[in-house]
Design a protein around this motif. Structure first.
Motif, PDB file in Angstrom:
ATOM      1  N   GLY A 143       0.801  -1.205   0.000  1.00  0.00           N
ATOM      2  CA  GLY A 143       0.000   0.000   0.000  1.00  0.00           C
ATOM      3  C   GLY A 143       0.842   1.266   0.000  1.00  0.00           C
ATOM      4  O   GLY A 143       1.997   1.284  -0.441  1.00  0.00           O
ATOM      5  N   ASP A 144       0.267   2.350   0.516  1.00  0.00           N
ATOM      6  CA  ASP A 144       0.966   3.636   0.597  1.00  0.00           C
ATOM      7  C   ASP A 144       1.898   3.704   1.803  1.00  0.00           C
ATOM      8  O   ASP A 144       2.906   4.412   1.784  1.00  0.00           O
ATOM      9  CB  ASP A 144      -0.052   4.783   0.671  1.00  0.00           C
ATOM     10  CG  ASP A 144      -0.891   4.876  -0.587  1.00  0.00           C
ATOM     11  OD1 ASP A 144      -0.336   4.682  -1.687  1.00  0.00           O
ATOM     12  OD2 ASP A 144      -2.104   5.143  -0.478  1.00  0.00           O
ATOM     13  N   GLU A 145       1.552   3.000   2.851  1.00  0.00           N
ATOM     14  CA  GLU A 145       2.383   2.910   4.051  1.00  0.00           C
ATOM     15  C   GLU A 145       1.954   1.679   4.818  1.00  0.00           C
ATOM     16  O   GLU A 145       0.791   1.268   4.784  1.00  0.00           O
ATOM     17  CB  GLU A 145       2.248   4.168   4.927  1.00  0.00           C
ATOM     18  CG  GLU A 145       0.846   4.485   5.380  1.00  0.00           C
ATOM     19  CD  GLU A 145       0.767   5.758   6.218  1.00  0.00           C
ATOM     20  OE1 GLU A 145       1.778   6.099   6.880  1.00  0.00           O
ATOM     21  OE2 GLU A 145      -0.280   6.420   6.203  1.00  0.00           O
ATOM     22  N   ALA A 146       2.901   1.066   5.513  1.00  0.00           N
ATOM     23  CA  ALA A 146       2.568  -0.159   6.246  1.00  0.00           C
ATOM     24  C   ALA A 146       3.587  -0.402   7.352  1.00  0.00           C
ATOM     25  O   ALA A 146       4.750   0.002   7.252  1.00  0.00           O
ATOM     26  CB  ALA A 146       2.523  -1.362   5.302  1.00  0.00           C
ATOM     27  N   THR A 147       3.139  -1.080   8.407  1.00  0.00           N
ATOM     28  CA  THR A 147       3.988  -1.440   9.531  1.00  0.00           C
ATOM     29  C   THR A 147       3.810  -2.910   9.848  1.00  0.00           C
ATOM     30  O   THR A 147       2.684  -3.416   9.899  1.00  0.00           O
ATOM     31  CB  THR A 147       3.636  -0.596  10.777  1.00  0.00           C
ATOM     32  OG1 THR A 147       3.796   0.793  10.474  1.00  0.00           O
ATOM     33  CG2 THR A 147       4.528  -0.962  11.955  1.00  0.00           C
ATOM     34  N   ALA A 148       4.924  -3.598  10.060  1.00  0.00           N
ATOM     35  CA  ALA A 148       4.901  -5.011  10.438  1.00  0.00           C
ATOM     36  C   ALA A 148       5.167  -5.123  11.935  1.00  0.00           C
ATOM     37  O   ALA A 148       6.131  -4.536  12.445  1.00  0.00           O
ATOM     38  CB  ALA A 148       5.953  -5.784   9.653  1.00  0.00           C
ATOM     39  N   ILE A 149       4.331  -5.863  12.644  1.00  0.00           N
ATOM     40  CA  ILE A 149       4.465  -6.023  14.094  1.00  0.00           C
ATOM     41  C   ILE A 149       4.452  -7.509  14.426  1.00  0.00           C
ATOM     42  O   ILE A 149       3.488  -8.217  14.107  1.00  0.00           O
ATOM     43  CB  ILE A 149       3.335  -5.322  14.859  1.00  0.00           C
ATOM     44  CG1 ILE A 149       3.249  -3.852  14.443  1.00  0.00           C
ATOM     45  CG2 ILE A 149       3.540  -5.422  16.366  1.00  0.00           C
ATOM     46  CD1 ILE A 149       1.880  -3.391  14.088  1.00  0.00           C
ATOM     47  N   GLY A 150       5.517  -7.995  15.056  1.00  0.00           N
ATOM     48  CA  GLY A 150       5.595  -9.389  15.473  1.00  0.00           C
ATOM     49  C   GLY A 150       5.698  -9.494  16.982  1.00  0.00           C
ATOM     50  O   GLY A 150       6.288  -8.633  17.629  1.00  0.00           O
ATOM     51  N   TYR A 151       5.118 -10.551  17.547  1.00  0.00           N
ATOM     52  CA  TYR A 151       5.211 -10.748  18.996  1.00  0.00           C
ATOM     53  C   TYR A 151       4.847 -12.182  19.358  1.00  0.00           C
ATOM     54  O   TYR A 151       4.350 -12.955  18.524  1.00  0.00           O
ATOM     55  CB  TYR A 151       4.295  -9.769  19.747  1.00  0.00           C
ATOM     56  CG  TYR A 151       2.832  -9.822  19.376  1.00  0.00           C
ATOM     57  CD1 TYR A 151       1.934 -10.656  20.053  1.00  0.00           C
ATOM     58  CD2 TYR A 151       2.323  -9.013  18.362  1.00  0.00           C
ATOM     59  CE1 TYR A 151       0.596 -10.687  19.721  1.00  0.00           C
ATOM     60  CE2 TYR A 151       0.984  -9.036  18.024  1.00  0.00           C
ATOM     61  CZ  TYR A 151       0.122  -9.875  18.710  1.00  0.00           C
ATOM     62  OH  TYR A 151      -1.209  -9.908  18.376  1.00  0.00           O
TER      63      TYR A 151
END
Length: 241
Positions: A170-178
């Motif tokens: 997309g235009d912006e994205a964040t990946a978060i793992g836990y």
């Protein structure tokens, strides 16, 4: 099978932190534009004291959402969710499919004495309309995107939280793992929150190993989540052609 029915019941009860909650929590963000514009013609040409109308906001880029259960290809679903229970997916309920929608898939791959692998995949879409007084759809989506990233990072009891930009989604994205402990097993979670135009896409993927099966590798899980997230984000533009 050497596992009891109650054991399998607990396994399927340990699904992901439901991204669908995002869908349910935004019912007030869209669909009310018509009520707010019904009085726009109140000032007549003969009214010398009429106030100037509010500045027009930029029209929303996307007018509709894709079908959530078709936003990720069957090939990707089968690759990410072995022994998927329903490859067509389970759609989330929505009173306005042009504003919000979601779908999920889950499966348990039994490898006998080597244990079992459990996987859960889900996707949620939120579309924001441009509204006078609230701003453009893109502005509202940017705000919702930031809130969703913060919410995911603050998941209760999450351990080893890692965040990084997700390029190409997309235009912006964040990946978060836990990591999250459930039913005496450690579940690995990979979430990708993305924005494309005036739409926010949240892709969740998690899994665990049971009865001797290995715990999923966090890096591999995130790699697969990014593949699915790219498809989901791209499906928005496709749906609006």
């Amino acid at each position: 099978m050497h596992r009891s029915a109650p054991r399998l019941t607990r396994i399927f009860a340990s699904a992901a932190i439901p991204v669908m909650l995002v869908v349910a929590g935004c019912s007030s963000d869209s669909g009310s534009g018509s009520d707010k514009t019904s009085g726009s013609g109140a000032a007549s040409g003969s009214s010398t004291g009429a106030k100037p109308s509010a500045a027009a906001v930029e029209p929303a880029k996307f007018a509709k959402l894709p079908e959530p259960c078709k936003a990720i290809t069957s090939k990707t679903v089968l690759a990410l969710v072995p022994k998927v229970k329903n490859k067509a997916g389970t759609a989330g309920s929505s009173s306005d499919t042009s504003a919000r929608g979601g779908c999920s898939w889950n499966g348990l791959e039994d490898k006998g004495v080597k244990g079992s692998n459990y996987r859960w995949l889900d996707v949620a879409f939120l579309r924001y309309e441009s509204e006078s007084g609230l701003g453009s759809g893109e502005k509202r989506a940017k705000e919702a995107y930031a809130k969703e990233v913060a919410k995911t990072k603050a998941t209760e009891d999450a351990k080893n939280v890692k965040t990084s930009p997700a390029t190409g989604v997309g235009d912006e994205a964040t990946a978060i793992g836990y990591d999250l402990k459930k039913t005496d097993e450690t579940f690995k979670y990979a979430t990708v929150v993305a924005r494309t135009g005036n739409v926010v896409v949240t892709l969740g993927y998690n899994g665990a190993g049971y009865a001797g099966a290995k715990t999923p590798d966090a890096a591999d899980l995130m790699k697969d989540a990014l593949t699915a997230a790219k498809e989901a984000a791209a499906s928005v533009a496709t749906a609006n052609k």
